[in-house]
Structure formats: structure tokens, C-alpha cells
Write a protein that holds these residues in place. Structure first.
Motif, PDB file in Angstrom:
ATOM      1  N   ARG A  33       0.835  -1.197   0.000  1.00 34.00           N
ATOM      2  CA  ARG A  33       0.000   0.000   0.000  1.00 34.00           C
ATOM      3  C   ARG A  33       0.875   1.255   0.000  1.00 34.00           C
ATOM      4  N   ARG A  38       1.308   3.673   2.128  1.00 30.54           N
ATOM      5  CA  ARG A  38       2.100   3.967   3.335  1.00 30.54           C
ATOM      6  C   ARG A  38       3.350   3.108   3.405  1.00 30.54           C
ATOM      7  N   ASP A  39       3.261   1.841   2.948  1.00 32.77           N
ATOM      8  CA  ASP A  39       4.423   0.946   2.976  1.00 32.77           C
ATOM      9  C   ASP A  39       5.463   1.373   1.946  1.00 32.77           C
ATOM     10  N   GLU A  44       4.700   9.204   2.647  1.00 35.77           N
ATOM     11  CA  GLU A  44       3.396   8.692   2.190  1.00 35.77           C
ATOM     12  C   GLU A  44       2.679   9.684   1.280  1.00 35.77           C
ATOM     13  N   ARG A  71       1.649   9.035  -2.654  1.00 38.11           N
ATOM     14  CA  ARG A  71       0.235   9.047  -3.051  1.00 38.11           C
ATOM     15  C   ARG A  71       0.025  10.003  -4.228  1.00 38.11           C
ATOM     16  N   GLN A 112      -8.705   1.528  -1.741  1.00 31.89           N
ATOM     17  CA  GLN A 112      -8.195   2.740  -1.103  1.00 31.89           C
ATOM     18  C   GLN A 112      -6.699   2.647  -0.863  1.00 31.89           C
ATOM     19  N   ASP A 113      -5.907   3.582  -1.492  1.00 34.16           N
ATOM     20  CA  ASP A 113      -4.447   3.626  -1.344  1.00 34.16           C
ATOM     21  C   ASP A 113      -3.772   2.312  -1.736  1.00 34.16           C
ATOM     22  N   HIS A 114      -4.385   1.564  -2.672  1.00 37.58           N
ATOM     23  CA  HIS A 114      -3.845   0.267  -3.079  1.00 37.58           C
ATOM     24  C   HIS A 114      -3.774   0.232  -4.606  1.00 37.58           C
ATOM     25  N   TYR A 115      -2.567   0.546  -5.132  1.00 40.67           N
ATOM     26  CA  TYR A 115      -2.354   0.617  -6.572  1.00 40.67           C
ATOM     27  C   TYR A 115      -1.727  -0.686  -7.076  1.00 40.67           C
ATOM     28  N   LEU A 147      -8.418  -9.034   0.234  1.00 43.56           N
ATOM     29  CA  LEU A 147      -7.885  -8.451  -0.991  1.00 43.56           C
ATOM     30  C   LEU A 147      -8.605  -9.010  -2.217  1.00 43.56           C
TER      31      LEU A 147
END
Length: 634
Positions: free
Chosen positions: A523, A525-526, A535, A539, A556-559, A597
């Protein structure tokens, strides 16, 4: 051929049928005690060609007009009975009015009880009939003078009916099976039996039927048509069905027994109406009336659509809001009576069983209704499609079309059918152009964006169009190469969105993290932690990279890398198999992720139109739309 009586009380309708057939139609003790018909009666006479003539005897008393209406629906030939001693009476006129309003055009006039009058009165009664019908369509109907008591004239009338039967329509029935129930009873050792007139289609032993509007299902154990056991019955028959799985109270008069799955139950109708010339008042919007449709009677509220009110003897387009649902189809005839059910005020034809809830008086809508009223089916369909696309399931139910009728009609009007919706070719081509123009306009407004989402595009171009139809339109443009898919976005093939120099350098640091875990990427943040970019910066960068088309925001926030999403789409197709249904558990096992997921990915596919969620299943809409050439690397 179904022959129905009409006429004033005690004018000899029942005695006439008894004289023609040798059968007594008054079956209730009260009918025999009082000497009047209260319920519908039936009798049969063998025809010369091996078929049967079916007689429906209706009550003549004004209190039982609602019963007369139930019997008059579906008759082919009317016997208008007038007693020589009375002449034309009030119920004669009302019954004649009902026949006209129901569209019964074939008939004959029977002057009965000639044995009860002298020759002078007999001649005078015949003259009264000629005078009463002068200038009317019924003036061409033959007149028979008979006495059921002595038998005079009965043979001549019977011979005429035999000849009419030979001339009756024997064309193959169209549409799916529909029967208006006018009687239900139980026979010991047999079970529930219903009778009625078959309005459309064919029914066979063993067929499954549905009781409408209740929606109950049953199986046909046996069939009697025209008073004899048969393997099948068809439109125009008087029919009795032995139904398995229902009690007689499940199938009261007024219901329809019809082909299972015929979705024609409605509480709103648009129709054409003719107000009776006998009616003294103008019918206004907001009036409450009794609607007699088939063998049913229900209250309805009238909305006059194309004028301020309906005057006596004039026609109008109306909307009807029913107090109880009915099972109706285009072309069904109906009669309306006043709110207290004291007088018949008009009748007409059903045009549309699924009218819009808004803009019912809009000029375009009135044009559609006028074509439905005036034109043959193919011409009406072509005119309707010129105004708006038409749902094929809606059309099939509203017009009672069978599986052969739909492609025949669509071919006749050169319709373009996509996603279960029929379009006029001109409107389809115009919609294609509008889609491409909308995408081009988006590129001009947002040049940094690689395209726009399919759902957003539909909201811009055709928000009321069914999603499946719009998806079919997009698929056609993609196949032709005039539109391109870049991840979840649609774009013109010539359009390019690019990253700046510094953004490209940062993207090259992030991209390996997504490559290493194609189906379970980290994600935002990682990534920000692992790269040291932070972060917020990651983003913002991935948002721009998604515009270029190399990554796709799945959750959400997962590309995900866009080509990885395409692989996931392939896996979803494979998991769905022949049934076309992808489920989270099987999809999770194939991609080796957690359940959460897997569900997020399938929900993403739902959002972009690749699948459609039904409960916990994800139904594939078509081929893998993700297999489009990706835009070149940033």
C-alpha cells in the motif's frame, strides 16, 4: 369459434342456446328457481369441420353487467338477442355498447319469442330493429327470427353459425399462452379445474403455468377444450385446465393463467380510450372508474394525457393507475364503468404496460403512444425506437412476444440490439459519436488524464441507458480501435498523458516494489516507508502515474500495475468458467492472496463494469475488456 350472447334480461338468451345445442346453461339452483341467469353459462355444438362451437351465455340483468363483461371478453361472434314482445330495452343498448367497446365486430341479431306475438307485432318488432340500427355497423348484421319454444327459425340460425365457423380464423396462434379465468372449482379425484377463454398462445399437457398477478406456479395435468379432452389448447378456445399444486381459491375469477415467466403484471397502464356516445359527461383526469379487463374488475384512476378531458363519443390517450395489479399486454381490450359501477362509460385498448413515471404528457411520449395505437407492430416499433431505445425483456412481456417474434421484429425494423436493448440504427450511430465526442472533450479539459472511467462516461452521455447496453457500445468502439482502454480508463487512441522528468525518476524507484508482488502490491504507506519518499509524496505520484495508465487504483491507497490487473481479469474469467460467475473463495485461491484483498479486486471489477455483482457472486459482463494495448511506458 366462441359465440357470446348479449341482450336484456328475460329476452330468451338461455332458451335460445338450449334450442341450438340441447344443453341447459343455467346450472345454479337459484337460476332455475328464478328463471334468470346469474352466472356465466356454457354450451357446445359440433361444427361441420370437426371443431366445436362454444357458446357463452351471459346474464342480462343490470345488476350482473360485471359478469356479462367477464363472459364477453374474447368472444368471436355476438348473438344480440331482442325479444319480439319488448323490442330494444336498456340492457340491450348497454350490452351492444359493451360489444362495440370490446371491439366485437362480427355478430347477428336474433329476434326471439316470435311465438308470443301476433304477425303484426312481429313485423313491427323487425321494423324497430332496422330503425334502431340504421346507420350503425350492426345494420349489416343478419337478423334471424326464432322461437326457442316451437323451434321456428332455430335450424336456419344453426346452419348460419356452422357456415360462420368454417369462415373463422384458423391461423397459428401467436405469443405465449394466456387464459382469462372466469371459473374455478374442485372435482373429486381430479383436483382444481379452471375454465376461461384462451387469448393467446398454446398450452399442452405437462406445461408449467403461472397464476397472475399472484405469481403462483402450477402444472397442467389435463386439458379440455370445447368440451372434450385434448392434448393441447390454443388461442380462441374455451378451455378447462386441471392444475396440479393449487387450490381453487388460488385461482379466482379475474386472474390469468399464463406461460410461466411472462412478466406482464402491472399497476399502471397507458391506453387508448373511446368514451361511449351514451355517456352524458366529459371524463376528466382524476376520475375513479371500474376497469374491466379480461374477467377482472378493479378500481382505477384516470389521467387524460393528450387533452383536457374526453367528451362523449370521442377518443383520447389516457393513463390508468390501478388499485390492484393486473396481468396485461398490448392490444388487450377493456371497458370502464363509473365509480359506483352503475353505467358503462367507455372502453379501449392497452398500449403500454410499463409507462414512465414522469413526463407522461411530454410530446415525444404522446407520439410513441399514437404510433402504438395506430400502426402495425413493425411500424410502431420503428417509430418508438426513433424516440428512445427499448428494453427487449420489457418489449417481450408487454407485447407477449415468443422467442421467434423478437428477432423477426428486430430484423424487420433493422434494429441494433445490444445488451438486451434495441436501438434504431440512426440513434445507435449517434450515440457512438456522442461517446467519442465526450471522451475527446475530457482530453481537452484534463490533458494530464489518460482518459475517464466507463461509469463516469455513461453518466455524461447516457445516464438512463441500461449498463449492459452501454457496455456493449463501448466494447464495439474498443473492437473497432476508435476507443482504447487504459486500465480502468477509456481514451482516444491518439491521446497521451506523460510524467515530468523528476516524476519519472521517482516512479522508477517505486515500480520494482509493485513488480515483486504483482497480485499483492504494498500500500501507499508501505511504499512511502520503504523508499523514504514519504506517504503523501508517493500518493500524489501514484495518482499521476495512474493517469498515465501504468498503475490502477483498485482499493483505497492500493495501486496495482495495470498489466497485473489485466492478468487478474484473465484469472477471473478462468475461475468463472462456463457459468460466467466468479466467486471470492476460488479467486483468492488462484491468486494466493487473502480473502479481503480478493474481494476488493472483484469489487473493483464490479465498479468498472467488467463484472456485475449479484448477492455474493460476480457475473462476467462479456469478454476480457482489459486486454487492450496499454499506453507506452512513462
Amino acid at each position: 369459434m366462441i359465440i357470446g350472447t348479449a341482450g336484456h334480461i328475460d329476452h330468451g338468451k338461455t332458451a335460445l342456446i338450449r334450442g341450438l345445442t340441447g344443453r341447459e346453461t343455467d346450472r345454479l339452483p337459484e337460476e332455475r328457481k328464478r328463471g334468470i341467469s346469474i352466472e356465466l353459462g356454457y354450451a357446445f355444438l359440433p361444427a361441420r369441420d370437426g371443431r366445436m362451437l362454444a357458446f357463452v351465455d351471459v346474464p342480462g340483468h343490470e345488476r350482473f353487467v360485471h359478469t356479462m363483461l367477464a363472459g364477453a371478453t374474447g368472444i368471436d361472434l355476438a348473438l344480440l338477442v331482442i325479444a319480439a314482445d319488448d323490442g330494444v330495452m336498456p340492457q340491450t343498448e348497454e350490452h351492444l355498447d359493451i360489444l362495440r367497446l370490446l371491439g366485437v365486430r362480427r355478430g347477428l341479431i336474433v329476434l326471439t319469442k316470435i311465438d308470443a306475438v301476433d304477425q303484426q307485432r312481429r313485423i313491427a318488432a323487425a321494423g324497430e330493429i332496422r330503425s334502431f340500427f340504421a346507420g350503425a355497423v350492426e345494420a349489416a348484421w343478419p337478423v334471424f327470427e326464432v322461437s326457442a319454444l316451437t323451434g321456428e327459425g332455430v335450424d336456419a340460425l344453426r346452419d348460419y353459425l356452422q357456415e360462420e365457423a368454417l369462415r373463422s380464423d384458423t391461423t397459428a396462434p401467436r405469443g405465449r399462452f394466456r387464459l382469462a379465468v372466469d371459473r374455478a372449482f374442485t372435482l373429486a379425484g381430479i383436483g382444481t379445474v379452471i375454465t376461461g377463454t384462451v387469448h393467446a398462445g398454446v398450452i399442452r399437457e405437462g406445461d408449467e403455468v403461472e397464476v397472475a398477478p399472484a405469481g403462483l406456479r402450477a402444472r397442467v395435468r389435463s386439458i379440455h377444450a370445447q368440451d372434450r379432452a385434448v392434448q393441447e389448447s390454443r388461442a380462441g378456445d374455451r378451455c378447462a385446465l386441471n392444475l396440479v399444486g393449487l387450490a381453487k381459491d388460488d385461482v379466482p375469477r379475474g386472474t390469468w393463467v399464463q406461460a410461466a415467466g411472462l412478466a406482464n403484471v402491472t399497476s399502471r397502464l397507458d391506453a387508448s380510450l373511446r368514451l361511449s356516445p351514451r355517456e352524458a359527461r366529459t371524463l376528466q383526469s382524476g376520475s375513479t372508474v371500474h376497469l374491466h379487463h379480461g374477467s377482472n374488475d378493479t378500481l382505477a384512476r384516470v389521467a387524460v394525457l393528450d387533452q383536457s378531458g374526453v367528451g362523449p363519443g370521442t377518443d383520447a390517450l389516457i393513463g390508468l393507475t390501478l388499485m390492484a395489479p393486473v396481468a396485461a399486454c398490448k392490444g388487450d381490450r377493456f371497458v370502464i364503468r363509473d365509480s359506483s359501477a352503475c353505467r358503462t362509460i367507455g372502453g379501449g385498448t392497452v398500449l403500454d404496460i410499463d409507462p414512465p413515471t414522469r413526463y407522461r404528457r411530454a410530446p415525444a411520449r404522446l407520439v410513441i403512444l399514437a404510433h402504438l395505437r395506430d400502426d402495425a407492430d413493425t411500424d410502431a416499433l420503428a417509430a418508438w425506437m426513433a424516440v428512445e431505445p427499448i428494453s427487449m425483456p420489457r418489449l417481450a412481456a408487454a407485447w407477449n412476444l415468443d422467442d421467434d417474434d423478437i428477432p423477426r421484429l428486430c430484423a424487420a425494423v433493422s434494429a441494433r440490439v445490444a445488451g438486451g436493448t434495441a436501438f434504431a440504427r440512426l440513434r445507435w450511430n449517434g450515440l457512438r459519436d456522442t461517446v467519442l465526442e465526450a471522451v475527446g472533450a475530457c482530453h481537452q479539459r484534463e490533458p494530464e488524464m489518460p482518459g475517464l472511467e466507463q461509469k463516469r462516461l455513461q453518466r455524461i452521455v447516457a445516464p438512463r441507458l441500461p449498463t449492459d447496453a452501454f457496455a456493449a457500445l463501448v466494447e464495439e468502439l474498443l473492437t473497432e480501435g476508435v476507443l482504447a482502454r487504459r486500465g480502468a480508463l477509456l481514451a482516444l487512441p491518439s491521446h497521451r498523458a506523460e510524467l515530468g522528468r523528476d516524476e519519472k525518476i521517482q516512479w522508477e524507484r517505486i515500480k520494482p516494489l509493485l513488480l515483486d508482488n504483482r497480485f499483492q502490491p504494498p500500500r501507499v504507506r508501505d511504499i512511502g516507508r520503504d523508499t523514504g519518499l514519504g506517504e503523501g509524496a508517493v500518493r500524489a505520484l501514484l495518482r499521476k502515474v495512474s493517469r498515465v495508465g501504468e498503475v490502477t487504483l483498485v482499493a483505497q491507497d492500493h495501486y496495482f500495475l495495470t498489466d497485473a490487473v489485466a492478468e487478474l481479469a484473465d484469472i477471473a474469467v478462468d475461475v468463472a468458467g462456463d457459468a460466467g460467475i466468479a466467486r471470492a473463495a476460488a479467486f483468492r485461491d488462484r491468486i494466493g492472496s487473502g480473502r479481503k484483498l480478493a474481494i476488493q479486486i472483484l469489487e473493483f471489477f464490479d465498479r468498472v463494469g467488467f463484472t456485475r455483482r449479484i448477492n455474493d457472486d460476480h457475473l462476467l459482463r462479456g469478454g476480457n475488456l482489459w486486454r487492450q494495448p496499454a499506453q507506452g511506458s512513462a
